[in-house]
Motif scaffolding. Structure first.
Motif, PDB file in Angstrom:
ATOM      1  N   UNK A 296      18.153   5.235   0.736  1.00 10.02           N
ATOM      2  CA  UNK A 296      18.430   4.080   0.131  1.00 10.02           C
ATOM      3  C   UNK A 296      18.790   3.101   1.298  1.00 10.02           C
TER       4      UNK A 296
ATOM      5  N   UNK B  53      20.553  -1.554   0.446  1.00  9.73           N
ATOM      6  CA  UNK B  53      21.396  -1.283  -0.916  1.00  9.73           C
ATOM      7  C   UNK B  53      22.374  -0.105  -0.839  1.00  9.73           C
TER       8      UNK B  53
ATOM      9  N   UNK C  41      21.815   1.454  -4.800  1.00  5.19           N
ATOM     10  CA  UNK C  41      20.564   2.127  -5.195  1.00  5.19           C
ATOM     11  C   UNK C  41      20.729   3.094  -6.333  1.00  5.19           C
TER      12      UNK C  41
ATOM     13  N   UNK D 258      17.234  13.962  -9.679  1.00  3.32           N
ATOM     14  CA  UNK D 258      17.726  12.634 -10.456  1.00  3.32           C
ATOM     15  C   UNK D 258      17.385  13.129 -11.921  1.00  3.32           C
ATOM     16  N   UNK D 259      16.696  13.993 -12.394  1.00  3.87           N
ATOM     17  CA  UNK D 259      16.591  14.654 -13.857  1.00  3.87           C
ATOM     18  C   UNK D 259      18.120  15.271 -14.020  1.00  3.87           C
TER      19      UNK D 259
ATOM     20  N   UNK E 121      18.177   1.730 -14.507  1.00  2.00           N
ATOM     21  CA  UNK E 121      16.675   2.094 -14.856  1.00  2.00           C
ATOM     22  C   UNK E 121      16.463   3.160 -15.906  1.00  2.00           C
ATOM     23  N   UNK E 122      17.608   4.141 -15.864  1.00  4.73           N
ATOM     24  CA  UNK E 122      17.456   5.048 -16.987  1.00  4.73           C
ATOM     25  C   UNK E 122      18.556   4.846 -18.025  1.00  4.73           C
ATOM     26  N   UNK E 123      18.737   3.495 -18.037  1.00  8.53           N
ATOM     27  CA  UNK E 123      19.451   3.020 -19.314  1.00  8.53           C
ATOM     28  C   UNK E 123      21.011   3.645 -19.469  1.00  8.53           C
ATOM     29  N   UNK E 124      21.364   4.045 -18.130  1.00  4.39           N
ATOM     30  CA  UNK E 124      22.760   4.486 -18.175  1.00  4.39           C
ATOM     31  C   UNK E 124      23.614   3.577 -17.507  1.00  4.39           C
TER      32      UNK E 124
ATOM     33  N   UNK F 118      21.231   1.115  -9.334  1.00  4.34           N
ATOM     34  CA  UNK F 118      19.931   0.505  -9.802  1.00  4.34           C
ATOM     35  C   UNK F 118      19.420   1.647 -10.439  1.00  4.34           C
ATOM     36  N   UNK F 119      19.420   2.883 -10.013  1.00  3.59           N
ATOM     37  CA  UNK F 119      18.725   3.832 -10.642  1.00  3.59           C
ATOM     38  C   UNK F 119      19.280   4.397 -12.165  1.00  3.59           C
TER      39      UNK F 119
ATOM     40  N   UNK G 268      13.139  14.481  -7.163  1.00  4.02           N
ATOM     41  CA  UNK G 268      12.790  14.265  -8.541  1.00  4.02           C
ATOM     42  C   UNK G 268      13.856  15.139  -9.560  1.00  4.02           C
TER      43      UNK G 268
ATOM     44  N   UNK H 172      20.564  12.357 -14.658  1.00  3.42           N
ATOM     45  CA  UNK H 172      20.194  11.775 -15.987  1.00  3.42           C
ATOM     46  C   UNK H 172      20.986  12.859 -17.040  1.00  3.42           C
TER      47      UNK H 172
END
Lengths: 112, 540
Positions: free
Chosen positions: B390, B397, B401, B502-503, B408-411, B404-405, B499, B506
């Protein structure tokens, strides 16, 4: 009978396209960085396939699944296919929205 | 539960405290509130300033929070600062501070004779004390003891009490309240000046401080109080002072690094034979660097005696000293001894380099080594995500960041974390790992520590320490460990490690047993869980 074929084609193609959209969304990797582009790319692919969907329904329905028969049968089929195409377009958006809400924290959540 | 106290003395002590603070940041002291005291003669010392800034930054990140478990910044730190004042008129050197020229002629003569017996008249009695005791430990012990006792007397008198004396008073009050539940660990070297002078006298000075302040009503019982310290022998060197620099009276005494091995030996002999040291300290951790020491002042033409310019780089021995404090604070036995116990261990040395494994820092009982590697690895990965992925190292940022992520994942529960709070976390990572200043790469604490071991091994793959933009861009943050089994999972042919991480981010969240309360604590605990799950250490 020919109406049922047209609607079936619409629904099946819509579901297949939606499935493809979901696969593409999952294949796009989460990016790092302060301004990751992956959410926008997923959304873009969703709407591209949203436009592809009715075109594909109509073209496949017209050239592949067109029934043999008299003019009335063909007319009825074309009318049903047209309605199916429009319905497929909205069905894609509706199902996409539902999936997006169901998997709101995942990659499909980026569709809406 | 025992109450933890840390006292850092002198330049080396400050750097050990810096390493200790980083251990707190990676989460080694779960659910603990730790009282920290910096003790120096050199108010402007660069190392002192650096560690105090770092602790203040830590506390801003932790603001409003409480001690937590299994997360970053899990302990709460309370900083107190005390320094002996040698800057006012009549306090510049031994001669002035001890008022050799006061009293009757006969008294002056006797004072001078007894001073001359122990301290060289021309040099030791007249050098400038504001840069520390310059390896004159006999003088230093007396003056540091005097400084602490003077503070107690000023507090009793209640007039003209200095800020630093009030802070010392607060620290000692907490120590007194803790009683026999107090564990006190002292950081300092035994080869230099201030630390070497202070380690032998601190327990006694604190005991007398309490006695004077309470007018004899209270004290420290050394049979119950638990004091520990490091016997940190020479591990760095610096330029030998030249005659030109030593020409002035205030610089007539300058520590000479070539005497450090001799100083260390003398100190070790003294500690072994001194009954006060043997009675006060339960544990002494013997830490050294038995190969050639590296110079720390390559850019300077003169010997740096102290002040703001004395800002030496960090060394792995300081991390080992911090790990000694961890051992002292977490051990459940061995502290009910009447005489000092010595603790030491050896590290593999092959091909002219040390090889540190994860078990060389905090031991390997109860998977302590794995726990340490898991936590420091998670923090280092997060530092790289913030600084490298980042790009906070170049002003982007960083940790923002992540928020922001999450958005984006509605958290959305972390949206209230402000930009300023994110900048503070980024700044901590810069101090921990690296940054770019005016496009120039500046190594942070962990990079500096690792460089003292290279080409030997040190927990992480050497590829985890790139120092150019092009190399940093290529870094895969999921592969920092030497051992591949701790790399983040690849997640299939078409995925990558970031990837799959990040899963995990989430799907996970902060857990109740982490005892996190503020939004920032929850956010850090959430990330901690995602990274540690990805690293796959088997800790049970």
């Amino acid at each position: 009978m020919e109406s049922i074929t047209a609607y079936t084609v619409s629904v099946i193609i819509t579901l297949v396209i939606l499935f493809i959209a979901a696969i593409i969304a999952n294949l796009i990797k989460f990016e790092g960085g302060s301004k990751p582009k992956d959410p926008k790319i997923r959304k873009l692919w969703f709407w591209i396939l949203c436009l592809v969907n009715p075109v594909l329904i109509f073209l496949l329905g017209f050239f592949v699944f067109m029934p043999d028969g008299n003019v009335r049968v063909v007319k009825n089929y074309i009318a049903a296919l047209s309605i199916g195409t429009v319905a497929g377009f909205f069905l894609y958006i509706l199902l996409g929205f539902i999936l997006s809400r169901l998997f709101t924290n995942g990659k499909l959540g980026h569709w809406f | 539960m025992d109450k933890l106290f840390v006292i850092a003395v002198g330049g080396t002590g400050m750097r050990c405290l810096e390493a200790f603070t980083h251990l707190c940041a990676i989460g080694m002291f779960d659910s603990k509130e730790i009282e920290l005291l910096t003790l120096d003669t050199d108010q402007a010392n660069g190392n002192k300033g650096r560690v105090e800034k770092l602790i203040q930054l830590y506390n801003r990140i932790k603001s409003g929070g409480t001690p937590n478990a299994n997360t970053f910044f899990s302990s709460k730190l309370n900083l107190y600062r005390f320094y002996t004042n040698y800057s006012g008129q009549g306090r510049e050197n031994y001669k002035n501070i001890s008022k050799l020229n006061s009293g009757s002629t006969e008294q002056q003569k006797r004072n001078q004779l007894i001073s001359d017996l122990f301290l060289d008249n021309e040099s030791v009695q007249e050098f400038d004390l504001s840069h520390g005791y310059r390896a004159q430990t006999h003088l230093g012990s007396m003056l540091m003891y005097h400084g602490i006792i003077e503070a107690a007397r000023n507090i009793v008198r209640g007039t003209d009490v200095k800020v630093q004396e009030r802070e010392l008073d607060e620290f000692v009050t907490k120590l007194e309240l803790a009683g026999q539940d107090a564990r006190v660990f002292i950081f300092g070297s035994i080869f230099g000046g201030t630390g070497a002078s202070s380690i032998p006298i601190i327990p006694k000075a604190l005991q007398d401080f309490i006695r004077i302040r309470s007018k004899g009503a209270a004290s420290i019982d050394f049979s119950k109080a638990k004091f520990g310290s490091t016997l940190l022998t020479e591990y760095f060197t610096f330029k030998k002072p030249n005659d030109k620099q030593k020409a002035s009276k205030e610089n007539s005494v300058i520590a000479d690094a070539s005497y450090f091995p001799l100083n260390s030996q003398a100190a070790l002999q003294f500690y072994q034979s001194d009954p006060t040291v043997q009675r006060c300290y339960k544990m002494l951790y013997h830490i050294g660097w038995p190969v050639e020491s590296k110079p720390v002042d390559t850019g300077s033409s003169q010997t740096v005696t102290g002040g703001a310019t004395q800002e030496n780089t960090s060394h792995i021995t300081e991390l080992l000293a911090a790990c000694a404090a961890y051992d002292f604070f977490t051990r459940t036995n061995g502290l009910d001894v009447d005489k000092t116990e010595y603790v030491y261990k050896a590290v593999d040395f092959n091909n002219n380099a040390f090889s540190f494994s994860i078990h060389d820092f905090v031991g390997n009982g109860n998977k302590a080594g794995e726990r340490f590697a898991n936590k420091i690895g998670a923090f280092f990965s997060l530092a790289h995500i913030s600084l490298t992925v980042n790009n906070a190292a170049n002003g982007d940022a960083g940790i923002k960041g992540f928020i922001t992520r999450c958005q984006e994942q509605k958290i959305t529960q972390y949206n209230t974390i402000t930009d300023a709070e994110c900048v503070e976390i980024n700044d901590y990572f810069k101090a921990f790992a690296y940054t770019f200043e005016s496009a120039r790469f500046t190594p942070g604490w962990l990079y500096q520590v690792r460089s003292t071991v290279a080409p030997g091994t040190f927990i992480f793959d050497s590829k985890a320490f790139p120092d150019s933009l092009s190399e940093l861009k290529k870094l895969d943050v999921g592969t920092i460990f030497l051992d591949e089994k701790n790399h983040w999972p690849k997640g299939g042919i078409l995925a990558n490690r970031y990837d799959t991480f990040i899963k995990k981010l989430i799907n996970l969240g902060p857990e109740e047993e982490q005892q996190v309360n503020t939004t920032k604590e929850k956010f850090l605990a959430h990330i901690y869980n995602a990274i540690t799950h990805s690293q796959g250490f088997h800790l049970i």
